[in-house]
Design an enzyme around this catalytic site. Structure first.
Site, PDB file in Angstrom:
ATOM      1  N   LYS A 215      -2.188  -1.529  -3.741  1.00  0.00           N
ATOM      2  CA  LYS A 215      -3.026  -0.328  -3.684  1.00  0.00           C
ATOM      3  C   LYS A 215      -2.146   0.905  -3.769  1.00  0.00           C
ATOM      4  CE  LYS A 215      -6.500   2.005  -0.833  1.00  0.00           C
ATOM      5  NZ  LYS A 215      -7.226   2.026   0.451  1.00  0.00           N
TER       6      LYS A 215
ATOM      7  N   TYR B 276     -15.166   0.739  -7.416  1.00  0.00           N
ATOM      8  CA  TYR B 276     -16.453   1.409  -7.272  1.00  0.00           C
ATOM      9  C   TYR B 276     -17.294   1.255  -8.528  1.00  0.00           C
ATOM     10  CZ  TYR B 276     -13.722   3.348  -3.482  1.00  0.00           C
ATOM     11  OH  TYR B 276     -12.910   3.465  -2.363  1.00  0.00           O
TER      12      TYR B 276
ATOM     13  N   LYS C 166       1.086  10.085   5.835  1.00  0.00           N
ATOM     14  CA  LYS C 166       1.205   8.678   6.207  1.00  0.00           C
ATOM     15  C   LYS C 166       2.472   8.041   5.647  1.00  0.00           C
ATOM     16  CE  LYS C 166      -3.793   8.142   6.643  1.00  0.00           C
ATOM     17  NZ  LYS C 166      -4.959   7.235   6.490  1.00  0.00           N
TER      18      LYS C 166
ATOM     19  N   LYS D 159       0.853  -1.183   0.000  1.00  0.00           N
ATOM     20  CA  LYS D 159       0.000   0.000   0.000  1.00  0.00           C
ATOM     21  C   LYS D 159       0.891   1.236   0.000  1.00  0.00           C
ATOM     22  CE  LYS D 159      -3.735   2.305   2.516  1.00  0.00           C
ATOM     23  NZ  LYS D 159      -4.625   2.248   3.694  1.00  0.00           N
TER      24      LYS D 159
ATOM     25  N   GLU E 116       7.559  -6.772   1.518  1.00  0.00           N
ATOM     26  CA  GLU E 116       6.355  -6.639   2.339  1.00  0.00           C
ATOM     27  C   GLU E 116       5.389  -7.798   2.070  1.00  0.00           C
ATOM     28  OE1 GLU E 116       5.459  -4.638   4.680  1.00  0.00           O
ATOM     29  OE2 GLU E 116       6.490  -2.709   4.479  1.00  0.00           O
TER      30      GLU E 116
ATOM     31  N   ARG F  20     -10.780   9.637   1.344  1.00  0.00           N
ATOM     32  CA  ARG F  20     -10.704  10.297   2.651  1.00  0.00           C
ATOM     33  C   ARG F  20     -11.863  11.256   2.839  1.00  0.00           C
ATOM     34  NH1 ARG F  20      -4.120  10.982   2.280  1.00  0.00           N
ATOM     35  NH2 ARG F  20      -3.645   8.793   2.730  1.00  0.00           N
TER      36      ARG F  20
ATOM     37  N   SER G 103     -10.170   5.493  -5.193  1.00  0.00           N
ATOM     38  CA  SER G 103     -11.119   6.582  -5.438  1.00  0.00           C
ATOM     39  C   SER G 103     -10.618   7.579  -6.469  1.00  0.00           C
ATOM     40  CB  SER G 103     -11.419   7.291  -4.123  1.00  0.00           C
ATOM     41  OG  SER G 103     -10.218   7.788  -3.531  1.00  0.00           O
TER      42      SER G 103
END
Length: 335
Positions: free
Chosen positions: A257, A322, A226, A203, A242, A213, A283
């Site tokens: 992602k 979506y 982040k 990610k 990872e 968000r 998004s």
């Protein structure tokens, strides 16, 4: 992989296999199916209501009763799994994110309702603290830093509450070190051996998350960024490390992602590990296609379907998108 030997023109005419729809279908290398789609859905408090998300045209936050109706429609379209995300009342957000493991929070309540009404529908829940954290971070903040090990304790409690509510898949999206092992051991210890983990293993700290968000109400609360826990967009070898760690700790599936900006990572992950691999068409990706289509700059449906097929071509088993209901309509011929 060696290149196949091809006869010279005119003995070889590749257009022979493109002359009609039936022959293009016959030789197509990759196919998109409605069964490849996971539909992310946003939740709000209340009854029989919805709120459009301005930065995501066509997407609304739904109350639990309307989410149940959405699940029924999704099942009728052949969609097999939904991912639920809450817009938590700011009054219930705290530095310790205790609402994350409230058995009656939005996602847990919706999970029980959906599983009662549409038991065949798979439900996936995010394991991360940002929807519940007054600091807007995926972990607990101490002295300006996200505290990894303290966060793991909170994530364990959250994961167990979600499993108790009936979630089929848990999606740890927090990017804390060691979280998959902690969650897997907790699930085993509490007789939730059947609950699968789809790890957000790679990610990235991406600019493409902005509309999400907005949708969950985390943007205004976020203090700083982040980048101390989400990955640097310039790294791909790190992504493989990872992913390897998460699989060794007990992840059943892995996710990359965002999606389209990281198709190279999807391909490397699939070829390296052979584990079930998913991507999240986030998004920002959705919003870009919708905005361009609204302006008449491209054909929205064609761009949507081409973008989804790209994930399959890159080696993904499925995609969180979506676009799932619209894509399902086109794939099932009900558009």
């Amino acid at each position: 992989m060696t290149s196949p030997r091809i006869a010279p023109f005119p003995l070889s005419r590749p257009r022979r296999l493109r002359r009609a729809p039936w022959i293009r279908d016959l030789v197509r290398e990759h196919e998109l199916s409605v069964r490849d789609l996971i539909w992310p859905l946003f939740l709000i408090d209340g009854v029989d209501a919805e709120e459009p998300v301005p930065s995501m045209p066509g997407v609304s936050r739904l109350t639990v009763d309307r989410a149940v109706e959405a699940a029924r429609r999704a099942a009728d379209l052949g969609i097999v799994c939904m991912a639920l995300f809450p817009r938590t009342d700011p009054a219930r957000k705290t530095p310790g994110a205790e609402e994350a493991w409230n058995p009656d929070n939005l996602v847990n309540t919706a999970t029980r309702a959906i599983k009662r009404a549409v038991p065949q529908m798979g439900v996936m829940l995010d394991v991360a603290l940002d929807p519940y954290n007054s600091d807007g971070h995926d972990g607990i903040v101490r002295d300006g830093d996200v505290a990894n090990d303290e966060t793991l304790e909170a994530l364990e409690r959250q994961a167990l509450a979600q499993a108790e509510a009936g979630a089929d898949i848990l999606g740890p999206s927090d990017m804390m070190d060691g979280r998959i092992g902690v969650i897997r051991r907790a699930l085993e210890a509490h007789d939730f051996q059947h609950v699968a983990i789809m790890s957000y293993a790679a990610k990235y700290a991406s600019a493409f998350y902005g509309p999400f968000r907005d949708a969950v109400g985390a943007k205004g609360a976020l203090k700083g960024d982040k980048k101390t826990y989400q990955m640097d967009p310039g790294n791909t070898d790190e992504a493989l490390r990872e992913i390897a760690a998460d699989l060794e700790e007990g992840a059943d599936m892995i996710m990359v992602k965002p999606g389209m900006p990281y198709l190279d990572v999807c391909r490397r992950a699939r070829e390296t590990f052979g584990a079930p691999t998913f991507a999240y068409q986030v998004s920002g990706e959705y919003a870009m296609i919708q905005a361009a289509a609204a302006n008449g700059w491209l054909d929205g449906d064609q761009a949507m379907m081409e973008s989804l097929l790209a994930f399959k071509r890159a080696g993904c088993d499925g995609v969180l998108t979506y676009f799932a209901p619209r894509a399902a309509q086109l794939l099932e011929g009900s558009a």
